[in-house]
Design a protein around this motif. Structure first.
Motif, PDB file in Angstrom:
ATOM      1  N   GLN A 500     -12.226 -36.258   2.054  1.00 45.65           N
ATOM      2  CA  GLN A 500     -12.136 -36.364   3.627  1.00 45.65           C
ATOM      3  C   GLN A 500     -10.975 -35.557   4.095  1.00 45.65           C
ATOM      4  O   GLN A 500      -9.986 -35.463   3.591  1.00 45.65           O
ATOM      5  N   GLU A 502     -10.213 -35.903   8.041  1.00 45.98           N
ATOM      6  CA  GLU A 502     -10.276 -36.764   9.176  1.00 45.98           C
ATOM      7  C   GLU A 502      -8.971 -37.501   8.636  1.00 45.98           C
ATOM      8  O   GLU A 502      -8.966 -38.326   7.724  1.00 45.98           O
ATOM      9  N   THR A 512      -8.874 -37.849  -1.099  1.00 42.23           N
ATOM     10  CA  THR A 512      -9.962 -38.649  -2.055  1.00 42.23           C
ATOM     11  C   THR A 512      -9.362 -39.999  -2.531  1.00 42.23           C
ATOM     12  O   THR A 512      -8.207 -39.885  -3.071  1.00 42.23           O
TER      13      THR A 512
END
Length: 554
Positions: A500, A502, A512
């Protein structure tokens, strides 16, 4: 002027973050990251060793300390004056699990729950201590599922905050002062509150300038005692010699008297008036007592310091007075019986002397190295030097002259478990806190899973990814605050889900979730570079709340 410089630096760093966001996203595969080249690991080793200027390390560590993932936050422009030590006041509380806040440390908050939003609102408007919260760590008691509050916490000053459209708050706070939690409750609005007492911090200890030179160290006192014993033995020998001379001078007058006595009468006469028998016996016994005293005193000097008001001086005066009295009695030739009785009285006085008086010697002047063990400035210099060799960044050299701030700075950044950090927070006394931190820095420990004791990494594999140090606090979108230690290598971890980008705590890196491969406990995250020009290519963030407390040295 200083604020303008900081704002300019922040603007420059925000521009760098925007440039990273515009880069083409190219997340590396996890398998390739595990096969990182030796050059990358060598660069991480050089960073761990303190040489943060390595060209292989391209990440700007100042970006992580800005907590830019919170978005734009407004500065409150309020700087709360320090509260007086011992002051008692009521504060809204933030109870956090797995987080320990220290003075001068940064704590980001994502406030979602209504009761904590109300706590922040109350802190912004309260009169006694405006813009101030109380932060306390809570323990989760697994036996009954209840939580327990720590007894020592830290006040947090709200430096920046922003209200979002959904009513939540993004807040950046900074630790101020330690306090003791006297009691806590939840008011009618559901706001957690507490009555706290500000801890009055002690002043840094420095070795007194006049601690040396006036008296010899305690270790030299043994020779002084032995020389004093020699002088007493010499006085006793002189007394004994006087007795012998007196007996020789009186022997001629006694011979005529003894010749007129029978054998039985002569034996009775000798037992009554002749002191030689008693003197011989007492000389032998006192000699054995001297040897016993020397052996006892020799052992006494190897015992720890004992604070006692008595000293050797009183014993020396008493014995000297007894000797002078006996010598005056020997000088009187009117009665030889009195001379002998005075001498025997002195011997009896010597034998009955409490040898413990020699042991109760005031030991106030110790060797220099003993004082250095608790000199706050010497300990601060040693701790800063060890930090430079073991961790490297940020440098602690500028705080050597402020041992109190240095002790809190190291405690807030040292990568150890949360319970150990709480222990450091509760230590009263700068010297004792620094000594404990030096002990922790000297230990080359293994990072183990708190649940199953699986070895995750070595603390020698630390990686400094923030100007705050190898350990820092970060908050996720759900409002959970995590203190993580950054490592360039870890073992026994499994990755969960996809990467990810964001809300990444480290701009330019995707994250992760990772868990312990043995017990499946959430251990932290793997951060991977989203473009190839960032170094290191990957690193791990391990939650300090999931690190075992034991200090392994192998």
């Amino acid at each position: 002027m200083e604020d303008e410089r900081l704002l300019e630096m922040e603007r420059y760093q925000m521009e760098q973050i925007r440039e990273l966001d515009l880069e083409e996203l190219q997340v590396e595969e996890v398998d390739d990251l595990h096969d990182s080249s030796d050059d990358d690991l060598g660069a991480a080793d050089r960073v761990y060793g303190g040489a943060a200027s390595s060209v292989e390390f391209t990440f700007n560590t100042g970006l992580a300390s800005l907590h830019s993932y919170l978005g734009e936050v407004e500065d409150t422009h309020r700087r709360m004056a320090f509260l007086e030590g011992g002051a008692i006041l009521k504060l809204p509380l933030f109870v956090l699990e797995g987080v320990v806040l220290f003075p001068e440390a940064t704590l980001p908050l994502r406030v979602i729950q209504p009761n904590f939003i109300a706590a922040v609102e109350r802190a912004l408007t309260q009169v006694d201590a405006p813009y101030t919260l109380g932060v306390v760590r809570v323990y989760r008691v697994t036996a009954n599922g209840r939580t327990r509050f720590a007894t020592v916490g830290t006040t947090a000053e709200i430096r920046q905050y922003r209200r979002l459209e959904d009513g939540s708050l993004n807040v950046v706070t900074r630790g101020q002062q330690r306090f003791r939690l006297r009691r806590h409750w939840t008011d009618v609005e559901g706001v957690p509150c507490g009555e706290v007492q500000i801890i009055e911090e002690d002043q840094p200890l420095r070795t007194p300038c006049d601690a040396f030179g006036k008296l010899t160290p305690c270790i030299n006192l043994r020779s002084h005692m032995q020389s004093h014993m020699g002088s007493l033995n010499a006085s006793r020998a002189k007394l004994h010699q006087s007795r012998v001379e007196d007996k020789v001078s009186d022997s001629n007058s006694e011979e005529s008297f003894e010749s007129a006595l029978s054998v039985a009468e002569r034996r009775i006469h000798h037992s009554v008036v002749d002191p030689s028998y008693g003197c011989t016996v007492m000389d032998e016994s006192t000699s054995s007592d001297d040897e016993e005293f020397l052996s006892e005193s020799d052992l006494q000097f190897r015992r720890p310091f004992q604070n006692d008001s008595e000293s050797i001086g009183s014993l020396q005066v008493d014995c000297k007075t007894q000797i002078e009295t006996a010598e005056l009695g020997l000088g009187n030739s009117s009665n030889s019986g009195k001379k002998s009785s005075k001498g025997e009285e002195l011997d009896r006085c010597w034998r009955k002397t409490d040898i413990n008086q020699f042991r109760r010697v005031p030991r106030a002047f110790w060797p220099y190295w003993v004082y250095r063990m608790y000199d706050s400035y010497c300990l601060a210099e040693r701790a800063a030097d060890m930090w430079k060799k073991i961790v490297g960044a940020p440098s602690m050299d500028g705080l050597v002259r402020r041992p109190d701030l240095l002790s809190f700075s190291i405690a807030s950044k040292i990568p150890v478990s949360e319970s150990t950090r709480q222990e450091l927070l509760e230590i009263d006394g700068i010297s004792y806190r620094l000594r404990r931190e030096i002990e922790l820095l000297e230990s080359v420990n293994l990072v183990r899973c708190k649940n199953c004791q699986t070895v995750i990494a070595r603390r020698s594999e630390m990686l400094v990814m923030s100007t705050e140090g190898p350990l820092g606090a970060y908050v996720n979108t759900h409002g959970s605050v995590h203190e993580i230690m950054t490592l360039y290598r870890a073992n026994g971890l499994a990755l969960i889900g996809r990467s990810q980008i964001e809300y990444s705590w480290f701009p330019g890196y995707a994250w992760t979730i990772s868990s312990c491969a043995t017990c499946e406990t959430h251990m932290g995250w793997l951060f991977t570079a989203i473009n190839k020009r960032l170094k290191p290519r990957s690193f791990w963030g391990i939650r300090s709340s999931q690190v075992a407390d034991d200090m392994q040295k192998h």
